[in-house]
Enzyme design. Sequence first.
Site, PDB file in Angstrom:
ATOM      1  N   HIS A   1       5.891  12.214 -21.845  1.00 52.47           N
ATOM      2  CA  HIS A   1       5.503  11.386 -20.705  1.00 52.47           C
ATOM      3  C   HIS A   1       6.744  11.120 -19.841  1.00 52.47           C
ATOM      4  CE1 HIS A   1       7.059   8.587 -23.678  1.00 52.47           C
ATOM      5  NE2 HIS A   1       7.216   7.691 -22.735  1.00 52.47           N
ATOM      6  N   HIS A   2       6.504  10.796 -18.583  1.00 47.69           N
ATOM      7  CA  HIS A   2       7.555  10.570 -17.567  1.00 47.69           C
ATOM      8  C   HIS A   2       8.256  11.865 -17.135  1.00 47.69           C
ATOM      9  CE1 HIS A   2       6.809   6.486 -18.414  1.00 47.69           C
ATOM     10  NE2 HIS A   2       7.909   6.104 -18.989  1.00 47.69           N
TER      11      HIS A   2
ATOM     12  N   ASP B   1      10.610   2.801 -22.207  1.00 51.03           N
ATOM     13  CA  ASP B   1      10.946   3.160 -23.591  1.00 51.03           C
ATOM     14  C   ASP B   1      12.261   3.914 -23.718  1.00 51.03           C
ATOM     15  OD1 ASP B   1       9.489   5.156 -22.318  1.00 51.03           O
ATOM     16  OD2 ASP B   1       8.666   5.968 -24.157  1.00 51.03           O
TER      17      ASP B   1
ATOM     18  N   ASP C   1       7.474 -10.448   8.936  1.00 44.67           N
ATOM     19  CA  ASP C   1       6.293 -10.337   8.086  1.00 44.67           C
ATOM     20  C   ASP C   1       6.057  -8.903   7.614  1.00 44.67           C
ATOM     21  OD1 ASP C   1       5.741  -9.596  10.701  1.00 44.67           O
ATOM     22  OD2 ASP C   1       3.903 -10.770  10.881  1.00 44.67           O
TER      23      ASP C   1
ATOM     24  N   GLY D   1       3.371  -8.182  12.816  1.00 40.74           N
ATOM     25  CA  GLY D   1       3.604  -6.749  12.644  1.00 40.74           C
ATOM     26  C   GLY D   1       5.048  -6.326  12.824  1.00 40.74           C
TER      27      GLY D   1
ATOM     28  N   GLY E   1      19.144   1.007   7.169  1.00 45.74           N
ATOM     29  CA  GLY E   1      17.962   0.377   7.764  1.00 45.74           C
ATOM     30  C   GLY E   1      16.656   0.624   7.043  1.00 45.74           C
TER      31      GLY E   1
ATOM     32  N   ASN F   1       5.303 -12.575  13.227  1.00 46.42           N
ATOM     33  CA  ASN F   1       5.007 -12.122  14.593  1.00 46.42           C
ATOM     34  C   ASN F   1       4.058 -10.925  14.576  1.00 46.42           C
ATOM     35  OD1 ASN F   1       6.879 -10.353  13.608  1.00 46.42           O
ATOM     36  ND2 ASN F   1       8.212 -10.368  15.401  1.00 46.42           N
TER      37      ASN F   1
ATOM     38  N   GLU G   1       9.440  -1.652  15.637  1.00 44.94           N
ATOM     39  CA  GLU G   1       8.735  -0.389  15.861  1.00 44.94           C
ATOM     40  C   GLU G   1       7.997  -0.420  17.197  1.00 44.94           C
ATOM     41  OE1 GLU G   1       9.817   1.563  13.892  1.00 44.94           O
ATOM     42  OE2 GLU G   1       9.642   1.040  11.782  1.00 44.94           O
TER      43      GLU G   1
ATOM     44  N   GLU H   1      11.498  -1.091  -9.574  1.00 42.05           N
ATOM     45  CA  GLU H   1      12.826  -0.476  -9.591  1.00 42.05           C
ATOM     46  C   GLU H   1      13.488  -0.422  -8.223  1.00 42.05           C
ATOM     47  OE1 GLU H   1      10.152   0.872 -11.049  1.00 42.05           O
ATOM     48  OE2 GLU H   1      10.616   1.191 -13.168  1.00 42.05           O
TER      49      GLU H   1
END
Lengths: 599, 599
Positions: free
Chosen positions: B144-145, B56, B473, B502, B443, B500, B506, B79
């Site tokens: 609000h917000h 709004d 993925d 996951g 990254g 693959n 990591e 966003e």
Amino acid sequence: MQATLTDLQSEVTRLRHELQSLALEHKGDEQITVADYLLTRLEQLGVSSIFGVPGDFNMPFLDYVEDHPTIKWIGNCNELNAAYAADGYARVKPHSIGVVVTTFGVGELSAINGIAGAFSEMVPVLHIAGVPSTTQLKTRPLLHHTLGDARFDVFTKAAEQVTISQAMLANKVQATAEIDRILTDCVSRARPVYLSLPTDMVSEKVSSKRLKIPLSRILPPNNPDVEEFVLDEIIKVVHEAESNVVVLVDACVSRHDVKDEVKDLLTATHFPVYSTPMGKTTIDEEYDRYGGIYIGSISDPVIKERVESANLILSIGALKSDFNTGMFTYRIPTTHTIELHADHVLVRHAHFPKIGMKQLLPKLTSRLRDFRCQASELVVSKPKLEVPVEQTNDITQSYFWPRVGKFFRKKDVIVTETGTSNFGILDVPLPEQTIFVSQILYGSIGWAVGSTLGAALAARDRGLGRVILFIGDGSMQLTVQELSTMTRHGLTPIIFLINNSGYNIERNLHGMNRKYNDIVDWKWTSLLTTLGDLNGTLSMSYTVRNKSELEKLLDDPQFANAGKIQLVEVIMDKYDTPRALKMAAELSTKYAEKSAKQF
Amino acid sequence: MQATLTDLQSEVTRLRHELQSLALEHKGDEQITVADYLLTRLEQLGVSSIFGVPGDFNMPFLDYVEDHPTIKWIGNCNELNAAYAADGYARVKPHSIGVVVTTFGVGELSAINGIAGAFSEMVPVLHIAGVPSTTQLKTRPLLHHTLGDARFDVFTKAAEQVTISQAMLANKVQATAEIDRILTDCVSRARPVYLSLPTDMVSEKVSSKRLKIPLSRILPPNNPDVEEFVLDEIIKVVHEAESNVVVLVDACVSRHDVKDEVKDLLTATHFPVYSTPMGKTTIDEEYDRYGGIYIGSISDPVIKERVESANLILSIGALKSDFNTGMFTYRIPTTHTIELHADHVLVRHAHFPKIGMKQLLPKLTSRLRDFRCQASELVVSKPKLEVPVEQTNDITQSYFWPRVGKFFRKKDVIVTETGTSNFGILDVPLPEQTIFVSQILYGSIGWAVGSTLGAALAARDRGLGRVILFIGDGSMQLTVQELSTMTRHGLTPIIFLINNSGYNIERNLHGMNRKYNDIVDWKWTSLLTTLGDLNGTLSMSYTVRNKSELEKLLDDPQFANAGKIQLVEVIMDKYDTPRALKMAAELSTKYAEKSAKQF
């Protein structure tokens, strides 16, 4: 003033802990890791699920989470959703907190809007950011996830805007005290806190002895003389009101943990009680002295009349935001109002700072018992759940909400998304012991999906009933991937997806026919299978296009007790809007015009 | 020091504009709305797409966007994705900027991580936050917000951490000057800027006369004496190096707009040229003096030898972050290095602040021409694209990247996600005029989906070739809904989704077998139809489980020229990792250990 008070109170708490720790010094002491210390504290607070996304700066800590016997790593699809989930979890699990773990920079900034929502709505959430090692924090090399300018503190600076306490575990000497400090702030002030956890601090050994002293919500004590004076004042005003008193319950009753105290007051006095939208279900809606939702000019006319004609409103835990007050349209003079808050009291025009409701309420209850007889005579019209008979077979907003109202059961947890759903649900009285979860003040669209994940985990812990989400198509698109995490953890919410071709609340506020309020239509009934239920055994999806189809589904006991996650796409007209939302939008426009002129 | 210089330069620019405006004062003047003023400026900068989500507080502005003849409202699903899209758009559209519009609080905080990424990676993005009216900003009602505590400035404070300039259009007198100030900063300093646009300012009338003066990237002038001295120093060092000079091109060449100048220098001198990962495709990879990617110890051994054995490295636009330098493993002594930057030059150990490469380069080129003969004799081994012959029919990382390398064509835009893809692509030389887009310094996982949307819109504007995304993925799950926006706007990227199981990057960094690095498997080939291609006519999806299937697909001309959005699920082993990533992960662990000891 209040800031100083809470600061002092924090310091008092800290010092007490220090003293207690010292007293325990010679009574044996075990060395444990910082990670285990933190997790034990969280376990003590009843935390059973931790939300977040892995990253190289938080994985050393996640090892401990994954290995913990009673705490489960949830593993969200993204960090914003994880923060929303932590928020939803805390809302449904009183006296516990929500916990979200993110990685340095990229992860924590992605979560920040969820943390801000928890701040705004007073939900206790701990945000743990895994950050580079203490050495790297000093040497500040050009690491990934940084802004490339050696400002390693920017993320903490951003977090400071939306959390009440922050701690950086820069060394092991202060680690346990720092953890205790922010956790105590989190639970006692019901707001989010932020912890920077360097990779190398995770496994540092610290003394476990503080763990013997439970964390507690220590509140600033009321000054007894002032408190007595306030009680006298209140009694005087109640007398003058000739017991024609109405209690108005708002958000801070549950947020600041006075639900039981308020219940005692109501039972003792028989005062009629009404709720604001943000207070909905704080008082059991089947309680015979409960009269419905008061929301200024948007209220049901009977409720508006009952509340505004009372000689006195005893408002407890008020949070008078625009959408919670019908755009500031309370017609209640200050001379008819007493307000009890977490840290102050207002009696008509008089302010009494530092008098908190938690300690005041039991005393007030015993002083107000005498009014019970008179108060019992005040009539309360119970809100009725009537499904209108309409010509059309289309599913209208006016029909939909009371109809699903009949579907609800005791102990259900009902989550509504900002927008149509938040307003549609207002006119529906809910069964006893249901919990209503919504984000009316902050109103971040998409919040309800993450929140439902957290709420469902908390509901499972507490043995509550079904978790039922109402959300529009526009909002679902923001955070849709978290449906996947629900399926992954065997959660079984029922999701009513209102397919009304875009942002209905926005249309009502501005740009009714604007293209920017349209969205792309999705194959909603394929979502659950696409996002993780590969064999189609864990979920069910339905589309209902008219009343007959909806009725049939709602009456089907298999649907009501499916024991699997279900999504119901409800086809509704693009321009059809719940009564309360239509009025709120009109008042919002008027309010904006009025405030522009006043200045 | 530099901050002061850029501040002064901003002020100079502003004052020049003011003077020019005054000069135009009597030459006629049209009154236009603030919104139209802003949109005209954006149009002048070549902006054709604006990203964001309605709310709004921004819808009054969106009316103008929707009605604009040449600028299109994209309408994202959320966003953060919108901010990523603005970033991708700016990366593929030189001299233009990315624009994202969000609403007060909830919207802008959701986008902030995308803005931080643009800051880190030096991408010019304008973030417009639609905020309450100027009256409400003064009276600060409980809207609000908000955070519910009347702090209306918290969101700006957060934005200040990750943008270089901010403007609040609090009154119409300053509005046009403020807009010009931040836009000039945005384009000249290649970083994000932030604009608070109150609802009531949107339609205020302002003079259009400043629009006649185009915004320009005005750079601080080099001091001629110092510049001459620096040129002499460089020439001296090149002489000493006996023309055994290698040019190393990095991120800031494209970010600070010296691509043409560098090309001229290379053509004039015939120095061999290598690139860093962040500089990839800045120099056409088919250029015969281009030798490949230098990334310290991770480099191909031939490239490492050629670069590190040179007598002198002329480094242009360096950004020496961890993953861009093979975890800080350059083996090049400072005495063998000249570094040209946007705002300073380093000649061996000597620093020359305020000497910018944009103005220096053409002069350097003319002084270096004489070395061409000798430099031409330096051998450059062109990186070769060889698909290894392997026993297995499984799709391995070592096979996949060179194989897709053969699929690429001139003018393709190739986007790779943080993780496996960013490293896998490094060993693949790309055809001429391809554009490589990645986010190696910041990254943030999930970035590439939003970024591909923006890149595809920019590529369409520029008449470039296909847009091809490589993403894992795990990353796709963060931002998946933006696939929907691509379909909505008829964009036709090819998406290689590496399934693959996951987070492979990591796993290599920590917790190889940890459950927190696993994800839920999705029905990837149903994504495009579920998320908007309801009739299945706008998209194609494929799964390839082995080399034969992949080969067949890549060789199919229908696939290569589909003219619709396509998703290819590529099944790969959970633990298979590209060479460069495996080495980077090992070096990362070593680096962390070393830096812990050093301190």
